[in-house]
Design an enzyme around this catalytic site. Structure first.
Site, PDB file in Angstrom:
ATOM      1  N   SER A 180       0.813  -1.222   0.000  1.00  0.00           N
ATOM      2  CA  SER A 180       0.000   0.000   0.000  1.00  0.00           C
ATOM      3  C   SER A 180       0.842   1.267   0.000  1.00  0.00           C
ATOM      4  CB  SER A 180      -0.943   0.001   1.208  1.00  0.00           C
ATOM      5  OG  SER A 180      -1.836  -1.087   1.105  1.00  0.00           O
ATOM      6  N   ASP A 216      -7.831  -5.776   1.455  1.00  0.00           N
ATOM      7  CA  ASP A 216      -6.467  -5.984   1.943  1.00  0.00           C
ATOM      8  C   ASP A 216      -6.447  -6.368   3.415  1.00  0.00           C
ATOM      9  OD1 ASP A 216      -3.618  -5.981   1.590  1.00  0.00           O
ATOM     10  OD2 ASP A 216      -3.561  -4.152   2.774  1.00  0.00           O
ATOM     11  N   HIS A 234      -5.566 -10.146   4.774  1.00  0.00           N
ATOM     12  CA  HIS A 234      -4.394 -10.518   5.589  1.00  0.00           C
ATOM     13  C   HIS A 234      -4.713 -11.582   6.638  1.00  0.00           C
ATOM     14  CE1 HIS A 234      -1.233  -8.062   4.037  1.00  0.00           C
ATOM     15  NE2 HIS A 234      -1.891  -6.934   4.206  1.00  0.00           N
ATOM     16  N   ASP A 292       4.821   3.628   8.797  1.00  0.00           N
ATOM     17  CA  ASP A 292       3.570   3.676   9.559  1.00  0.00           C
ATOM     18  C   ASP A 292       3.530   2.769  10.774  1.00  0.00           C
ATOM     19  OD1 ASP A 292       3.473   1.493   7.843  1.00  0.00           O
ATOM     20  OD2 ASP A 292       1.358   1.696   7.355  1.00  0.00           O
ATOM     21  N   ASP A 339       3.282 -10.424   5.819  1.00  0.00           N
ATOM     22  CA  ASP A 339       3.805 -10.162   4.468  1.00  0.00           C
ATOM     23  C   ASP A 339       4.496 -11.406   3.919  1.00  0.00           C
ATOM     24  OD1 ASP A 339       2.935  -7.521   4.665  1.00  0.00           O
ATOM     25  OD2 ASP A 339       4.750  -6.953   5.746  1.00  0.00           O
ATOM     26  N   ARG A 382      -0.245   0.185  14.778  1.00  0.00           N
ATOM     27  CA  ARG A 382      -0.326   1.568  14.293  1.00  0.00           C
ATOM     28  C   ARG A 382      -1.669   2.205  14.631  1.00  0.00           C
ATOM     29  NH1 ARG A 382      -0.698   0.204   7.823  1.00  0.00           N
ATOM     30  NH2 ARG A 382      -2.732  -0.816   7.897  1.00  0.00           N
ATOM     31  N   ARG A 412       9.623   1.167   6.207  1.00  0.00           N
ATOM     32  CA  ARG A 412       8.270   1.722   6.039  1.00  0.00           C
ATOM     33  C   ARG A 412       7.849   2.352   7.359  1.00  0.00           C
ATOM     34  NH1 ARG A 412       2.778  -1.076   3.648  1.00  0.00           N
ATOM     35  NH2 ARG A 412       1.384  -0.314   5.270  1.00  0.00           N
TER      36      ARG A 412
END
Length: 510
Positions: free
Chosen positions: A62, A402, A406, A262, A154, A191, A260
């Site tokens: 994303s 998404d 997951h 976030d 991931d 997050r 990344r």
């Protein structure tokens, strides 16, 4: 005055795959998407690998997707930049990294490496961790300790043993370094302001609070026996001779190697924020630590940055603003940074004429428990906005395919897609009624591949192309498009000239 808005509508994680087995996108009942696909020009976009500035064969995500969409050009991602720096020797001379090494030598203290332990390439890469170990050793850092965050999202849900073994082999080959704590990313990389999760990871790292294990492999196996996959491993401590291997103490240095931002912000703040009030950090809170982040996580974090952002001119938000067009960014919490910060090329503040609506994501343990998430609330707010002729351009993200994808669970993901389709219909039909148009597509694949060839749950993103629909009659879409072509297409639909910096091309054939 009535507006005919042009919208970018991102169905997050909604990939295109012919095989229907384990394919939530194909199995979902989605009459609205199917109707637009039948009635309007459509095709597919490349959303992974070199087409989005990642290494060849690397799945999209994303952050990368929204950065490319907003930039209207291929943006070379942090993963590619850092790989290149390691290869060309720049990594070893990086100023911020060397400042961390120097801090430990001047204070006779320890270096700690935080980050996600996998080769997923979304938040981090294990190769960068190994490069840090090699570099720290070369630079004469005495003690280095790793606080490993397990992935399982991931990458495969139970793949951490192979990454731990790779790391242990590197430690053994170098005869240098040790694993100090292990935590599932659910805790260390929250997050969503679930501070009780972050607290567990923080207290393991700083105060050695948590279960104790002599061997990280045994820790993971015990977690699996308890039905907790990598992502959900409760923060635990590695011991040697009955004592914790290491905790972060006064005068130590930390390098957080996630690139990344976030999911690295909250834990970084727990270490660096002087005004902290989210949980009691206790008497052990380390003072005078040198904190280094691999990339810029947030300008408010008191840290040195190893790889500063590359400033981008003329991203979609800036172009719309310069043209005097009003624009709306709207998403629920999970994807709000993507339609704002990442879409704006790593800029937090709005451009003139840019407005934002954030709808809270539901507070549930995992989104398979509420597959519709906040799609209805997002749509309610947007419909109101469109009816009131508020904006010329709209950028909308539906998070469900998404975020529920997951989970690796097919049925909830099908429900998620069906909820999105219902809301997609409400939005697009209203835009068409107003004489506007929409570009409907995804930022990467995920929900079209819910199981592995062996029939196990598949929870990661994919490298498949994504569908694209442009709801404008009488035009033809060219083939070979990629995410970088979306912003030029929006400008084309708005009758705005594309700036030179946007090297993407409109999908509409001239």
């Amino acid at each position: 005055m009535s507006k005919s808005p042009v919208a970018i509508i991102i169905l997050d994680g909604f990939g295109k795959r012919a095989e229907t087995v384990g394919n939530a996108v194909a199995q979902a009942n989605k009459p609205n998407f199917d109707r637009y696909w039948a009635d309007f020009p459509h095709g597919e976009l490349k959303a992974a690998g070199l087409d989005v500035g990642l290494p060849e064969g690397q799945m999209g995500n994303s952050e990368v997707g929204h950065t490319n969409i907003g930039a209207g050009r291929i943006v070379y991602q942090s993963l590619t930049r850092i790989d290149k720096a390691i290869e060309e020797g720049e990594f070893q001379e990086n100023k911020a990294l060397n400042n961390a090494f120097t801090h430990t030598k001047e204070n006779n203290s320890d270096l700690h490496l935080f980050g996600l332990l996998s080769d997923g390439g979304v938040h981090s890469h294990i190769n960068h961790l190994v490069a840090l170990l090699e570099t720290a050793k070369d630079k004469g850092v005495k003690n280095v300790y790793i606080h490993a965050f397990l992935d399982g999202r991931d990458v495969a849900p139970q793949s951490s043993l192979e990454y731990l073994e790779t790391l242990q082999k590197a430690i053994s080959d170098l005869n240098y370094g040790a694993i100090a704590t292990v935590s599932g990313r659910f805790y260390a990389m929250d997050r969503d302001k679930r501070w009780e999760r972050v607290e567990k990871a923080y207290k393991a790292i700083v105060s050695a609070e948590g279960e104790k294990f002599e061997d990280p492999i045994e820790l993971v196996k015990a977690s699996y026996a308890n039905d907790k996959n990598d992502e959900f491993v409760v923060p635990a401590i590695i011991t040697k001779d009955g004592k914790p291997v290491a905790t972060v103490k006064d005068n130590d240095a930390v390098i957080f190697f996630n690139f990344r931002p976030d999911r690295a912000i909250q834990l970084s703040n727990a270490f660096t924020d002087k005004e902290w009030d989210h949980f009691d950090r206790g008497a052990d809170h380390p003072k005078n630590i040198k904190f280094v982040t691999m990339t810029l996580y947030n300008p408010s974090i008191d840290a040195e940055v190893a790889f500063e952002p590359i400033e981008m001119k003329n991203v979609i938000g800036e172009v719309l603003s310069n043209e005097g067009l009003s624009q709306l960014r709207i998403a629920e919490t999970e994807k709000y940074p993507h339609v704002t910060f990442f879409m704006n090329g790593g800029r937090n503040e709005e451009f003139p004429g840019e407005n934002r609506i954030l709808i809270n994501s539901p507070k549930v343990e995992t989104y398979d428990l509420q597959p519709e998430m906040s799609a209805y609330e997002v749509t309610d707010a947007l419909v109101e906005d469109i009816k009131n002729d508020k904006h010329d351009a709209i950028i909308l993200n539906f998070a469900n395919p998404d975020m529920v994808g997951h989970s690796g669970m097919l049925e909830p993901t099908i429900k998620a897609i069906e909820a999105v389709d219902e809301n997609l219909g409400r939005v697009v039909d209203l835009i068409l009624e107003k004489g506007g148009s929409a570009i409907i597509f995804a930022d990467h694949g995920n929900s079209e591949t819910m199981s592995t060839p062996e029939g196990k749950p598949h929870t990661a993103h994919t490298t498949v192309p994504v569908p694209v629909i442009v709801t404008k009659k009488g035009v033809t879409l060219r083939e070979g498009g990629r995410l970088a072509d979306v912003a030029p297409t929006m400008l084309d639909l708005l009758g705005v000239k594309k700036p030179a910096e946007m090297t993407g091309e409109s999908l509409i054939q001239k």
